[in-house]
Design a protein around this motif. Structure first.
Motif, PDB file in Angstrom:
ATOM      1  N   LEU A   1      47.153 -67.339 -48.167  1.00 22.54           N
ATOM      2  CA  LEU A   1      48.509 -67.681 -47.372  1.00 22.54           C
ATOM      3  C   LEU A   1      48.880 -69.124 -47.648  1.00 22.54           C
ATOM      4  O   LEU A   1      48.235 -70.224 -47.600  1.00 22.54           O
ATOM      5  CB  LEU A   1      47.977 -67.633 -45.792  1.00 22.54           C
ATOM      6  N   TRP A   2      50.083 -69.120 -47.797  1.00 24.26           N
ATOM      7  CA  TRP A   2      50.747 -70.477 -47.885  1.00 24.26           C
ATOM      8  C   TRP A   2      51.615 -70.866 -46.605  1.00 24.26           C
ATOM      9  O   TRP A   2      52.181 -70.015 -46.041  1.00 24.26           O
ATOM     10  CB  TRP A   2      51.775 -70.601 -48.901  1.00 24.26           C
ATOM     11  N   ASN A   3      51.397 -71.933 -45.975  1.00 23.23           N
ATOM     12  CA  ASN A   3      52.350 -72.378 -44.831  1.00 23.23           C
ATOM     13  C   ASN A   3      53.320 -73.189 -45.184  1.00 23.23           C
ATOM     14  O   ASN A   3      53.199 -74.238 -45.819  1.00 23.23           O
ATOM     15  CB  ASN A   3      51.311 -73.200 -43.845  1.00 23.23           C
ATOM     16  N   PHE A   4      54.647 -72.780 -44.963  1.00 25.11           N
ATOM     17  CA  PHE A   4      55.887 -73.641 -45.499  1.00 25.11           C
ATOM     18  C   PHE A   4      56.713 -73.539 -44.390  1.00 25.11           C
ATOM     19  O   PHE A   4      57.176 -72.665 -43.681  1.00 25.11           O
ATOM     20  CB  PHE A   4      56.573 -72.701 -46.435  1.00 25.11           C
ATOM     21  N   GLU A   5      56.722 -74.746 -43.616  1.00 26.25           N
ATOM     22  CA  GLU A   5      57.578 -75.099 -42.581  1.00 26.25           C
ATOM     23  C   GLU A   5      57.347 -74.054 -41.369  1.00 26.25           C
ATOM     24  O   GLU A   5      58.338 -73.264 -41.005  1.00 26.25           O
ATOM     25  CB  GLU A   5      58.847 -75.081 -42.706  1.00 26.25           C
ATOM     26  N   ASN A   6      56.019 -73.904 -41.186  1.00 31.61           N
ATOM     27  CA  ASN A   6      55.514 -72.887 -40.027  1.00 31.61           C
ATOM     28  C   ASN A   6      55.764 -71.508 -40.314  1.00 31.61           C
ATOM     29  O   ASN A   6      55.658 -70.836 -39.319  1.00 31.61           O
ATOM     30  CB  ASN A   6      55.877 -73.192 -38.686  1.00 31.61           C
ATOM     31  N   GLN A   7      56.029 -71.296 -41.580  1.00 28.75           N
ATOM     32  CA  GLN A   7      56.101 -69.802 -41.974  1.00 28.75           C
ATOM     33  C   GLN A   7      55.294 -69.286 -43.010  1.00 28.75           C
ATOM     34  O   GLN A   7      54.715 -70.173 -43.871  1.00 28.75           O
ATOM     35  CB  GLN A   7      57.476 -69.430 -42.739  1.00 28.75           C
ATOM     36  N   GLU A   8      54.295 -68.386 -42.633  1.00 28.01           N
ATOM     37  CA  GLU A   8      53.433 -67.894 -43.702  1.00 28.01           C
ATOM     38  C   GLU A   8      53.605 -66.805 -44.656  1.00 28.01           C
ATOM     39  O   GLU A   8      54.474 -66.034 -44.298  1.00 28.01           O
ATOM     40  CB  GLU A   8      52.110 -67.406 -42.694  1.00 28.01           C
ATOM     41  N   PHE A   9      53.247 -67.194 -45.701  1.00 31.93           N
ATOM     42  CA  PHE A   9      53.645 -66.178 -46.758  1.00 31.93           C
ATOM     43  C   PHE A   9      52.495 -65.907 -47.613  1.00 31.93           C
ATOM     44  O   PHE A   9      51.535 -66.612 -47.731  1.00 31.93           O
ATOM     45  CB  PHE A   9      54.712 -67.040 -47.781  1.00 31.93           C
ATOM     46  N   SER A  10      52.302 -64.512 -47.798  1.00 36.76           N
ATOM     47  CA  SER A  10      51.373 -63.979 -48.642  1.00 36.76           C
ATOM     48  C   SER A  10      52.036 -63.205 -49.613  1.00 36.76           C
ATOM     49  O   SER A  10      53.066 -63.102 -49.737  1.00 36.76           O
ATOM     50  CB  SER A  10      50.484 -63.000 -47.773  1.00 36.76           C
ATOM     51  N   VAL A  11      51.034 -63.036 -50.737  1.00 39.08           N
ATOM     52  CA  VAL A  11      51.353 -62.449 -51.915  1.00 39.08           C
ATOM     53  C   VAL A  11      51.740 -60.931 -51.433  1.00 39.08           C
ATOM     54  O   VAL A  11      52.758 -60.528 -51.942  1.00 39.08           O
ATOM     55  CB  VAL A  11      50.159 -62.366 -52.962  1.00 39.08           C
ATOM     56  N   LYS A  12      51.310 -60.293 -50.676  1.00 38.33           N
ATOM     57  CA  LYS A  12      51.644 -59.102 -49.905  1.00 38.33           C
ATOM     58  C   LYS A  12      53.074 -59.197 -49.438  1.00 38.33           C
ATOM     59  O   LYS A  12      53.980 -58.070 -49.743  1.00 38.33           O
ATOM     60  CB  LYS A  12      50.677 -58.521 -49.159  1.00 38.33           C
ATOM     61  N   ASN A  13      53.685 -59.823 -48.607  1.00 36.34           N
ATOM     62  CA  ASN A  13      54.614 -60.320 -47.825  1.00 36.34           C
ATOM     63  C   ASN A  13      55.699 -60.576 -49.026  1.00 36.34           C
ATOM     64  O   ASN A  13      56.808 -59.917 -48.887  1.00 36.34           O
ATOM     65  CB  ASN A  13      54.531 -61.314 -46.842  1.00 36.34           C
ATOM     66  N   ALA A  14      55.342 -61.391 -50.094  1.00 36.62           N
ATOM     67  CA  ALA A  14      56.500 -61.730 -50.995  1.00 36.62           C
ATOM     68  C   ALA A  14      56.817 -60.496 -51.813  1.00 36.62           C
ATOM     69  O   ALA A  14      58.104 -60.147 -52.070  1.00 36.62           O
ATOM     70  CB  ALA A  14      55.885 -62.741 -51.959  1.00 36.62           C
ATOM     71  N   LYS A  15      55.738 -59.585 -52.071  1.00 39.74           N
ATOM     72  CA  LYS A  15      55.981 -58.346 -52.814  1.00 39.74           C
ATOM     73  C   LYS A  15      56.701 -57.333 -52.159  1.00 39.74           C
ATOM     74  O   LYS A  15      57.743 -56.871 -52.611  1.00 39.74           O
ATOM     75  CB  LYS A  15      54.525 -57.817 -53.220  1.00 39.74           C
ATOM     76  N   GLN A  16      56.422 -57.272 -50.869  1.00 36.31           N
ATOM     77  CA  GLN A  16      57.503 -56.433 -49.825  1.00 36.31           C
ATOM     78  C   GLN A  16      58.707 -56.924 -49.746  1.00 36.31           C
ATOM     79  O   GLN A  16      59.767 -55.926 -49.786  1.00 36.31           O
ATOM     80  CB  GLN A  16      56.533 -56.418 -48.525  1.00 36.31           C
ATOM     81  N   THR A  17      58.873 -58.252 -49.669  1.00 32.55           N
ATOM     82  CA  THR A  17      60.273 -58.826 -49.604  1.00 32.55           C
ATOM     83  C   THR A  17      60.980 -58.682 -50.977  1.00 32.55           C
ATOM     84  O   THR A  17      62.246 -57.998 -50.675  1.00 32.55           O
ATOM     85  CB  THR A  17      60.258 -60.200 -49.226  1.00 32.55           C
ATOM     86  N   LEU A  18      60.285 -58.750 -52.160  1.00 35.41           N
ATOM     87  CA  LEU A  18      61.017 -58.709 -53.090  1.00 35.41           C
ATOM     88  C   LEU A  18      61.532 -56.881 -53.440  1.00 35.41           C
ATOM     89  O   LEU A  18      62.579 -56.606 -53.815  1.00 35.41           O
ATOM     90  CB  LEU A  18      60.206 -59.059 -54.571  1.00 35.41           C
TER      91      LEU A  18
END
Length: 170
Positions: A16-33
């Motif tokens: 998980l990466w924390n970017f300005e209090n938002q958490e991103f995961s590879v799974k979430n990035a893949k779903q968004t794309l």
């Protein structure tokens, strides 16, 4: 500029990466794309031909998407060009399509190539991608179709080189 704070953890089986209090995961990035992709859109496939120099094939690949430095493309990229008329024929704005298919000089070249290869004359109303696809579907054996495709790519490269000689070496 935003700061990136990285925090690695094994939550949900991934980082998980924390970017300005938002958490991103590879799974979430893949779903968004996946949500933003149009799976029904036609793919921009380009048929590469290993019988032609790679610089020629790469040029045509870029020309299909109007990514070569024609006068119109340069003006659209922000260059101050008051006149974008074709230097070869003077009949229209200089785009990749115009230089390689629509220009009177290009039409004459394609007529001669069509006669030489005994194929239907190239339709200047087609875009570059459709013209190349049409040449690949000519009723000939596979090797002859590949040869016709190679000649077409080399012709497009030669038209570009001819345009450059006209523009830069007057």
């Amino acid at each position: 500029m935003a700061t990136v704070k990285e925090s690695y953890s094994q939550a949900n089986g991934g980082y998980l990466w924390n970017f300005e209090n938002q958490e991103f995961s590879v799974k979430n990035a893949k779903q968004t794309l996946g949500q933003n992709l149009d799976l029904n859109a036609s793919s921009n496939t380009f048929c590469w031909n290993n019988w032609v120099q790679s610089k020629c094939t790469t040029f045509v690949w870029r020309a299909v998407d109007e990514k070569i430095p024609s006068l119109l493309a340069l003006r659209n990229r922000g260059m101050n060009l008051p006149n974008v008329t074709c230097k070869t024929c003077g009949a229209a704005d200089e785009s990749a399509h115009h230089i390689l298919i629509e220009c009177n000089f290009a039409k004459r070249v394609w007529e001669m190539i069509s006669s030489w290869l005994r194929i239907p004359v190239v339709n200047p109303e087609l875009n570059l991608k459709d013209m190349l696809a049409e040449l690949l579907e000519v009723q000939r054996c596979r090797i002859i179709r590949k040869l016709i495709h190679a000649v077409a790519i080399q012709t497009l490269w030669s038209l570009w080189k001819s345009r450059n000689e006209k523009v830069f070496f007057r």
